[in-house]
Design a protein around this motif. Structure first.
Motif, PDB file in Angstrom:
ATOM      1  N   GLY B 206      -1.110 -13.949  -9.608  1.00  0.00           N
ATOM      2  CA  GLY B 206      -1.854 -13.825  -8.344  1.00  0.00           C
ATOM      3  C   GLY B 206      -1.396 -12.717  -7.426  1.00  0.00           C
ATOM      4  N   ASN B 207      -0.768 -11.689  -8.007  1.00  0.00           N
ATOM      5  CA  ASN B 207      -0.180 -10.617  -7.196  1.00  0.00           C
ATOM      6  C   ASN B 207      -1.171 -10.007  -6.205  1.00  0.00           C
ATOM      7  OD1 ASN B 207       1.872  -8.710  -6.450  1.00  0.00           O
ATOM      8  ND2 ASN B 207       0.709  -7.201  -7.641  1.00  0.00           N
ATOM      9  N   ILE B 208      -0.731  -9.887  -4.965  1.00  0.00           N
ATOM     10  CA  ILE B 208      -1.562  -9.265  -3.934  1.00  0.00           C
ATOM     11  C   ILE B 208      -0.872  -7.996  -3.438  1.00  0.00           C
ATOM     12  CG2 ILE B 208      -2.313  -9.534  -1.525  1.00  0.00           C
ATOM     13  CD1 ILE B 208      -3.012 -12.391  -2.213  1.00  0.00           C
ATOM     14  N   LYS B 209      -1.650  -6.924  -3.366  1.00  0.00           N
ATOM     15  CA  LYS B 209      -1.065  -5.668  -2.890  1.00  0.00           C
ATOM     16  C   LYS B 209      -1.060  -5.643  -1.372  1.00  0.00           C
ATOM     17  CE  LYS B 209      -2.380  -2.656  -6.712  1.00  0.00           C
ATOM     18  NZ  LYS B 209      -3.293  -1.594  -7.143  1.00  0.00           N
ATOM     19  N   PRO B 210       0.070  -5.288  -0.767  1.00  0.00           N
ATOM     20  CA  PRO B 210       0.116  -5.251   0.702  1.00  0.00           C
ATOM     21  C   PRO B 210      -0.876  -4.252   1.278  1.00  0.00           C
ATOM     22  CG  PRO B 210       2.080  -4.249  -0.267  1.00  0.00           C
ATOM     23  CD  PRO B 210       1.346  -4.916  -1.378  1.00  0.00           C
ATOM     24  N   THR B 211      -1.155  -3.192   0.524  1.00  0.00           N
ATOM     25  CA  THR B 211      -2.097  -2.188   1.019  1.00  0.00           C
ATOM     26  C   THR B 211      -3.504  -2.762   1.119  1.00  0.00           C
ATOM     27  OG1 THR B 211      -2.186  -1.437  -1.268  1.00  0.00           O
ATOM     28  CG2 THR B 211      -0.887  -0.102   0.262  1.00  0.00           C
ATOM     29  N   VAL B 212      -3.835  -3.707   0.236  1.00  0.00           N
ATOM     30  CA  VAL B 212      -5.160  -4.337   0.284  1.00  0.00           C
ATOM     31  C   VAL B 212      -5.273  -5.194   1.543  1.00  0.00           C
ATOM     32  CG1 VAL B 212      -6.580  -6.112  -0.823  1.00  0.00           C
ATOM     33  CG2 VAL B 212      -5.578  -4.271  -2.197  1.00  0.00           C
ATOM     34  N   VAL B 213      -4.197  -5.939   1.828  1.00  0.00           N
ATOM     35  CA  VAL B 213      -4.196  -6.768   3.036  1.00  0.00           C
ATOM     36  C   VAL B 213      -4.336  -5.880   4.277  1.00  0.00           C
ATOM     37  CG1 VAL B 213      -2.857  -8.415   4.414  1.00  0.00           C
ATOM     38  CG2 VAL B 213      -2.746  -8.498   1.903  1.00  0.00           C
ATOM     39  N   PHE B 214      -3.608  -4.764   4.259  1.00  0.00           N
ATOM     40  CA  PHE B 214      -3.636  -3.861   5.403  1.00  0.00           C
ATOM     41  C   PHE B 214      -5.038  -3.267   5.609  1.00  0.00           C
ATOM     42  CE2 PHE B 214      -2.909   0.260   7.490  1.00  0.00           C
ATOM     43  CZ  PHE B 214      -2.321  -0.207   8.669  1.00  0.00           C
ATOM     44  N   GLU B 215      -5.653  -2.933   4.497  1.00  0.00           N
ATOM     45  CA  GLU B 215      -6.999  -2.355   4.544  1.00  0.00           C
ATOM     46  C   GLU B 215      -7.978  -3.361   5.174  1.00  0.00           C
ATOM     47  OE1 GLU B 215      -7.930  -0.550   0.631  1.00  0.00           O
ATOM     48  OE2 GLU B 215      -9.939  -1.361   0.997  1.00  0.00           O
ATOM     49  N   LYS B 216      -7.875  -4.629   4.736  1.00  0.00           N
ATOM     50  CA  LYS B 216      -8.742  -5.672   5.290  1.00  0.00           C
ATOM     51  C   LYS B 216      -8.455  -5.859   6.787  1.00  0.00           C
ATOM     52  CE  LYS B 216     -11.324  -7.965   3.282  1.00  0.00           C
ATOM     53  NZ  LYS B 216     -12.762  -7.674   2.974  1.00  0.00           N
ATOM     54  N   PHE B 217      -7.167  -5.769   7.134  1.00  0.00           N
ATOM     55  CA  PHE B 217      -6.787  -5.911   8.545  1.00  0.00           C
ATOM     56  C   PHE B 217      -7.420  -4.804   9.389  1.00  0.00           C
ATOM     57  CE2 PHE B 217      -3.952  -4.423  11.946  1.00  0.00           C
ATOM     58  CZ  PHE B 217      -4.060  -5.506  12.812  1.00  0.00           C
ATOM     59  N   CYS B 218      -7.351  -3.575   8.897  1.00  0.00           N
ATOM     60  CA  CYS B 218      -7.901  -2.440   9.640  1.00  0.00           C
ATOM     61  C   CYS B 218      -9.399  -2.623   9.862  1.00  0.00           C
ATOM     62  CB  CYS B 218      -7.656  -1.124   8.901  1.00  0.00           C
ATOM     63  SG  CYS B 218      -5.924  -0.652   8.924  1.00  0.00           S
ATOM     64  N   THR B 219     -10.093  -3.064   8.832  1.00  0.00           N
ATOM     65  CA  THR B 219     -11.528  -3.308   8.972  1.00  0.00           C
ATOM     66  C   THR B 219     -11.769  -4.382  10.034  1.00  0.00           C
ATOM     67  OG1 THR B 219     -11.584  -2.981   6.591  1.00  0.00           O
ATOM     68  CG2 THR B 219     -13.634  -3.714   7.615  1.00  0.00           C
ATOM     69  N   PHE B 220     -10.975  -5.445   9.954  1.00  0.00           N
ATOM     70  CA  PHE B 220     -11.098  -6.567  10.898  1.00  0.00           C
ATOM     71  C   PHE B 220     -10.833  -6.113  12.338  1.00  0.00           C
ATOM     72  CE2 PHE B 220      -8.991  -9.954  13.307  1.00  0.00           C
ATOM     73  CZ  PHE B 220      -9.908 -11.001  13.213  1.00  0.00           C
ATOM     74  N   ALA B 221      -9.748  -5.318  12.513  1.00  0.00           N
ATOM     75  CA  ALA B 221      -9.342  -4.928  13.872  1.00  0.00           C
ATOM     76  C   ALA B 221     -10.116  -3.717  14.383  1.00  0.00           C
ATOM     77  CB  ALA B 221      -7.847  -4.634  13.897  1.00  0.00           C
ATOM     78  N   GLY B 222     -10.894  -3.099  13.503  1.00  0.00           N
ATOM     79  CA  GLY B 222     -11.702  -1.958  13.910  1.00  0.00           C
ATOM     80  C   GLY B 222     -10.912  -0.684  14.138  1.00  0.00           C
ATOM     81  N   CYS B 223      -9.846  -0.495  13.360  1.00  0.00           N
ATOM     82  CA  CYS B 223      -9.129   0.785  13.475  1.00  0.00           C
ATOM     83  C   CYS B 223      -9.187   1.513  12.132  1.00  0.00           C
ATOM     84  CB  CYS B 223      -7.682   0.575  13.915  1.00  0.00           C
ATOM     85  SG  CYS B 223      -6.708  -0.450  12.816  1.00  0.00           S
ATOM     86  N   GLU B 224      -9.149   2.830  12.201  1.00  0.00           N
ATOM     87  CA  GLU B 224      -9.232   3.612  10.971  1.00  0.00           C
ATOM     88  C   GLU B 224      -7.899   4.297  10.698  1.00  0.00           C
ATOM     89  OE1 GLU B 224     -12.412   6.407  10.066  1.00  0.00           O
ATOM     90  OE2 GLU B 224     -13.782   4.992  11.056  1.00  0.00           O
ATOM     91  N   ILE B 225      -7.197   3.812   9.692  1.00  0.00           N
ATOM     92  CA  ILE B 225      -5.908   4.415   9.352  1.00  0.00           C
ATOM     93  C   ILE B 225      -5.915   4.762   7.860  1.00  0.00           C
ATOM     94  CG2 ILE B 225      -3.409   4.020   9.219  1.00  0.00           C
ATOM     95  CD1 ILE B 225      -3.812   2.065  11.616  1.00  0.00           C
ATOM     96  N   PRO B 226      -5.861   6.044   7.530  1.00  0.00           N
ATOM     97  CA  PRO B 226      -5.912   6.423   6.106  1.00  0.00           C
ATOM     98  C   PRO B 226      -4.644   5.939   5.372  1.00  0.00           C
ATOM     99  CG  PRO B 226      -5.464   8.342   7.487  1.00  0.00           C
ATOM    100  CD  PRO B 226      -5.747   7.207   8.422  1.00  0.00           C
ATOM    101  N   PRO B 227      -4.779   5.600   4.084  1.00  0.00           N
ATOM    102  CA  PRO B 227      -3.649   5.069   3.313  1.00  0.00           C
ATOM    103  C   PRO B 227      -2.435   6.004   3.358  1.00  0.00           C
ATOM    104  CG  PRO B 227      -5.673   4.986   2.013  1.00  0.00           C
ATOM    105  CD  PRO B 227      -6.001   5.708   3.272  1.00  0.00           C
ATOM    106  N   ALA B 228      -2.682   7.316   3.445  1.00  0.00           N
ATOM    107  CA  ALA B 228      -1.567   8.263   3.420  1.00  0.00           C
ATOM    108  C   ALA B 228      -0.723   8.199   4.697  1.00  0.00           C
ATOM    109  CB  ALA B 228      -2.098   9.681   3.224  1.00  0.00           C
ATOM    110  N   ALA B 229      -1.266   7.573   5.749  1.00  0.00           N
ATOM    111  CA  ALA B 229      -0.551   7.570   7.029  1.00  0.00           C
ATOM    112  C   ALA B 229       0.485   6.459   7.125  1.00  0.00           C
ATOM    113  CB  ALA B 229      -1.550   7.449   8.174  1.00  0.00           C
ATOM    114  N   ILE B 230       0.397   5.481   6.209  1.00  0.00           N
ATOM    115  CA  ILE B 230       1.331   4.353   6.330  1.00  0.00           C
ATOM    116  C   ILE B 230       2.464   4.423   5.323  1.00  0.00           C
ATOM    117  CG2 ILE B 230      -0.374   2.751   7.264  1.00  0.00           C
ATOM    118  CD1 ILE B 230      -0.534   1.516   4.396  1.00  0.00           C
ATOM    119  N   GLN B 231       3.590   3.825   5.701  1.00  0.00           N
ATOM    120  CA  GLN B 231       4.695   3.662   4.764  1.00  0.00           C
ATOM    121  C   GLN B 231       4.882   2.165   4.532  1.00  0.00           C
ATOM    122  OE1 GLN B 231       6.677   5.882   2.922  1.00  0.00           O
ATOM    123  NE2 GLN B 231       7.118   3.891   1.990  1.00  0.00           N
ATOM    124  N   VAL B 232       4.811   1.782   3.259  1.00  0.00           N
ATOM    125  CA  VAL B 232       5.018   0.383   2.902  1.00  0.00           C
ATOM    126  C   VAL B 232       6.444   0.226   2.388  1.00  0.00           C
ATOM    127  CG1 VAL B 232       4.228  -1.529   1.464  1.00  0.00           C
ATOM    128  CG2 VAL B 232       2.594   0.219   2.226  1.00  0.00           C
TER     129      VAL B 232
END
Lengths: 626, 258
Positions: B206-232
């Motif tokens: 059931g592995n979940i990628k943290p980047t997927v959760v983050f992407e869903k969060f951004c959509t939910f919160a209405g902010c646009e942050i490209p994957p290259a901008a974050i450090q996991v």
């Protein structure tokens, strides 16, 4: 922590970011403010190829053993990063410091094969260094070339400030010392080059020009600096047992072509095959002490953690202490679960015994390189391998459990006839037949024997007896490959034989570069500017661009490849003295045409000229010059 | 004797993929002279098992591998022998002896915790903490997982065990969270930046990628942050020690049987 030259964003976009980050085990970091000379050592191909090259490991280790020098590595960025660097104007950087090459004192480029020539221009351009030596000012690094292709440097002479002819261990220190002295004296770039031209083995191309006759051949070479030497004698290490060898080679993070410890057991080859350039360039044969090799093997394995060690030489079976060395390695490596790989061994009872101990017979294959299909043609090329020896070796191997055989041949050798080509299929078939005669049906592991017969196209190289030979055209090559295929198809055991042949277009170009003169440089520059790069990678080779570039520069490919050369023609590389005399090569060329073989260096000295270096096989007991 | 080793991976080493890390450790173990056990057969290999693979670009303070050794003086000596042969970007943190009955590292993994921060600037949300709370308070977080073979509709919420905002130290010039923790002097005052922390399912099924959760969060919160901008950064890898019928009991892999 080191700051990388490329941002995360770029590194995440490119294939294999590990090619560009450095920081590998045994890579050397120094304080740039505490060194006097910064040297970028480049292999102009992709990281995985460049990292597999022993010569650079030797020089990298030697340079960095000097306290005042910091040597870094640089390779060709692959096409994906190449595009990004051009778009964003990112200067090419050294893997260690991650700082621009442009800011260093030297850029050394190893020239291992002709088809990397456009990549030299790629490296220069990405480094933001002018492509032509004449356009470089005092702020630019000195661009220096070395390696086997430096023995005919003329096609790329305009791109280099100087070339180092011969083995690198000997004259780099004097060269760097002169560089520092000239800097202290406030001397100019020209002053440096003039002084460098006085150092043995160093060739400064801008001090010479080629004058041509009406037919396009060379009339004479004219010096533009009167103190520049007339000929450049190659440099060699006379005592290869007491010289620099890397005890801590760099260990790449990603899998590279040569992912193992490489132990160079000797330099040179006693055999004298007439097509082989290395066999002449590295004369005389010099063996390393077995005790030195044992010490280095142990140290290198301990310092790298590699799980494999490979013996390197042109013909390992000719190394006189091979038994002793292998006994040591087999015992030592077995304890540590380390594999031994043994390329370039003659197949006989001894080598089969050794290979049986160190390799999985079911997975490994035997390699024979008869190079020509008939005994007559093998005599022409002085390849001392007979059909009897091959069949005997193969039979022994089949008895020992091997079922795979690789055979290497060349097409287009001087004097080759259709009968010689048919011999390739015949010999392949005889080996297959030997398997079915030797191994009874119930003992055939995979049912049948697998024979892979490969042909490459013969390319005449400078400093070989065949430097006078004419090369085939593309159509002739392809016709010969077709005949070979037909010949194999007609065999009784054709189902057991797989046939591979080499691309012909690349071979023709390689032939031009190998024996080219200074004019060829213009075509290389033109082709590069039209997008040619990574020419040795079939997916990025564009023959049409090359043909157009030659035509637009007014150069005829046939002049360099298929033209008949007279015995006394002045060749572009004649000013280099590789130790072997032109007289000797010409004698060998004549003997070749009469199918007369020459004995090897240990059997009977042929007076090639390499004895003047005062070392190696020429001075072994019982060896006398003729 | 089974040994579990915990290490951190950061800086330029985040660009080295999982298979290459395995090769790196095989060679490191030879260099360190560790008396590792080899498998039987014609081409013996080292007995070695890695826990959850780490994606390229992600840093970690909680990576694990198990090895089997034939002899050893102490785990402390093993850790320092390995650290002497590491490169910048990999640090061995700890090691312990495992009972023979313990499942290997990979089979033991149940969950992993991660931290996500921006390499530059901030999240540009008026109330980051509030947004994370309301995102996590959702009953369901539907997600369409597309693989090469199939398209699966799934509920991410089931696999997110914890989620909140936090603060993390950041080195100004290298943007490496893991290195900041490992390398900086703890007494030194350093600037901190906001981050999002989460503990998610990391089991093989059931592995979940943290980047997927983050992407869903951004959509939910209405902010646009490209994957290259974050450090996991992976903070820890856990096993589940709950008895049958109990709810989850996540324990760091190293502490599993201590």
């Amino acid at each position: 922590m080191r700051k990388l030259a490329l941002c995360d964003d770029i590194l995440m976009q490119v294939e294999k970011p590990a090619r560009y980050i450095g920081g590998e085990v045994n890579s050397v970091m120094k304080d740039k403010d505490r060194v006097a000379v910064r040297f970028a050592m480049c292999f102009p191909d992709v990281y995985e190829i460049g990292m597999s090259h022993l010569g650079i490991q030797i020089l990298y280790s030697m340079f960095n053993s000097w306290e005042d020098v910091w040597c870094e590595r640089v390779y060709s960025p692959w096409t994906d990063l190449d595009q990004i660097m051009r778009r964003d104007h990112i200067p090419l950087f050294g893997l260690e410091s991650q700082e621009p090459i442009r800011e260093m004192d030297f850029l050394g480029i190893t020239l291992q094969y002709e088809m990397c020539y456009t990549n030299i221009l790629q490296v220069l351009e990405l480094a933001q260094i002018p492509l032509l030596a004449k356009d470089r000012d005092a702020s630019m690094p000195i661009v220096i070339g070395g390696g086997p292709c430096a023995y005919n440097p003329e096609p790329i002479a305009d791109f280099f400030d100087l070339f180092y002819i011969g083995e690198g261990e000997t004259q780099y220190r004097p060269l760097l010392d002169w560089y520092l002295e000239n800097k202290r004296n406030g001397g100019s770039r020209q002053d440096f080059l003039k002084g460098a031209s006085q150092i043995p083995g160093i060739y400064v191309p801008q001090f010479y020009e080629e004058i041509y006759q009406e037919d396009g051949t060379i009339k004479e070479r004219r010096k533009l600096y009167d103190k520049a030497p007339d000929t450049i004698l190659k440099e060699i290490v006379t005592d290869v047992s007491h010289t620099h060898y890397p005890d801590r080679p760099v260990v790449p993070f990603i899998k590279v072509t040569q992912d193992r410890v490489v132990l160079e057991i000797q330099r040179g080859c006693i055999r004298g095959c007439r097509f082989c350039q290395a066999g002449q360039l590295y004369r005389p044969v010099r063996e390393r002490d077995a005790s030195m090799l044992k010490t280095y093997a142990a140290q290198m394995l301990a310092n790298t953690g590699h799980e494999e060690i490979s013996l390197s030489s042109l013909s390992s079976s000719d190394y006189s202490r091979l038994n002793e060395l292998l006994d040591f390695l087999i015992e030592d490596c077995d304890k540590k679960h380390i594999n031994i790989s043994l390329p370039s061994l003659r197949i006989d009872a001894f080598s089969l015994d050794v290979m049986g101990k160190v390799q999985d017979i079911k997975k490994s294959s035997l390699t024979f390189a008869p190079e020509a299909g008939s005994q007559r043609l093998r005599d022409v090329i002085n390849k001392g391998l007979t059909e009897e020896v091959i069949l005997k070796g193969a039979t022994l191997a089949f008895e020992g459990g091997w079922t795979r055989v690789k055979l290497y041949f060349m097409l287009g050798l001087p004097t080759e006839t259709e009968e010689d080509i048919r011999g390739i299929g015949d010999l392949s078939n005889k080996i297959a037949a030997a398997f079915y005669e030797t191994v009874p049906k119930e003992k055939r592991v995979n049912g049948r024997v697998q024979i892979v017969t490969s042909t490459s196209f013969f390319i005449p190289k400078p400093f070989t007896p065949f430097q006078w030979a004419t090369m085939c055209t593309k159509d002739e090559f392809l016709e010969k490959a077709h005949q070979t295929k037909q010949g194999i198809m007609e065999q009784l055991n054709q189902k057991s034989i797989k046939y591979n042949w080499h691309e012909a277009d690349v071979s023709v170009l390689e032939g031009v570069f190998a024996r080219g003169d200074r004019r060829v440089g213009q075509a290389i520059l033109t082709a590069y500017q039209r997008g040619c790069m990574f020419d040795s990678w079939s997916e990025s080779f564009h023959n049409d661009i090359w043909l157009d570039s030659f035509a637009d520069c007014g150069l005829d490919i046939g002049f360099y490849t298929t033209r008949k050369r007279e015995d006394d023609e002045i060749f572009p590389w004649d000013f280099i003295d590789c130790g072997v005399t032109r007289d000797f090569l010409l004698r060998e060329w004549k003997k070749a045409q009469q199918s007369v073989v020459s004995p090897n260096c240990r059997s009977k000295c042929q007076g090639c000229g390499a004895r003047r270096f005062g070392s190696g096989v020429c001075y072994e007991e019982g060896n006398q010059e003729t | 004797m089974k040994i579990r080793i915990k290490f951190a991976k950061y800086g330029s080493m985040k660009f080295i993929g999982h298979l290459d890390m395995m090769r790196f450790f095989q060679k490191a173990i030879r260099r360190a002279g560790i008396d590792i056990r080899y498998s039987e057969g014609f081409s013996p290999h080292q007995i070695m098992s890695f826990a959850a693979p780490l994606g390229v670009g992600i840093e970690s303070l909680g990576e694990y591998l198990d090895i089997e050794v034939l002899s050893m003086t102490s785990t402390e000596e093993l850790v320092s022998a390995l650290n002497r042969t590491m490169v910048e970007g990999v640090t061995i943190l700890d090691a312990c002896i495992l009972p023979d009955t313990v499942k290997n590292a990979m089979a033991s993994v149940a969950a992993a915790s991660y931290q996500i921060h921006l390499k530059e600037g901030d999240f540009c949300l008026p109330d980051l903490a509030g947004s994370v709370v309301s995102f996590y308070a959702q009953e369901q977080i539907p997600y369409t997982k597309e693989t090469k073979k199939s398209v699966i509709e799934m509920d991410l919420k089931q696999g997110i065990y914890e989620m909140q905002v936090g603060e993390t130290q950041v080195l100004t010039d290298i943007m490496s969270a893991a290195a900041a923790v490992l390398i900086t002097d703890p007494t030194e005052e350093r600037a901190t930046v906001p981050c999002i922390r989460m503990t998610v399912d990391a089991s093989s099924s059931g592995n979940i990628k943290p980047t997927v959760v983050f992407e869903k969060f951004c959509t939910f919160a209405g902010c646009e942050i490209p994957p290259a901008a974050i450090q996991v950064t992976r903070l820890e890898t856990y096993t589940n020690q709950a008895k049958e019928g109990d709810s989850r009991k996540l324990v760091p892999l190293l502490l599993q049987e201590r």
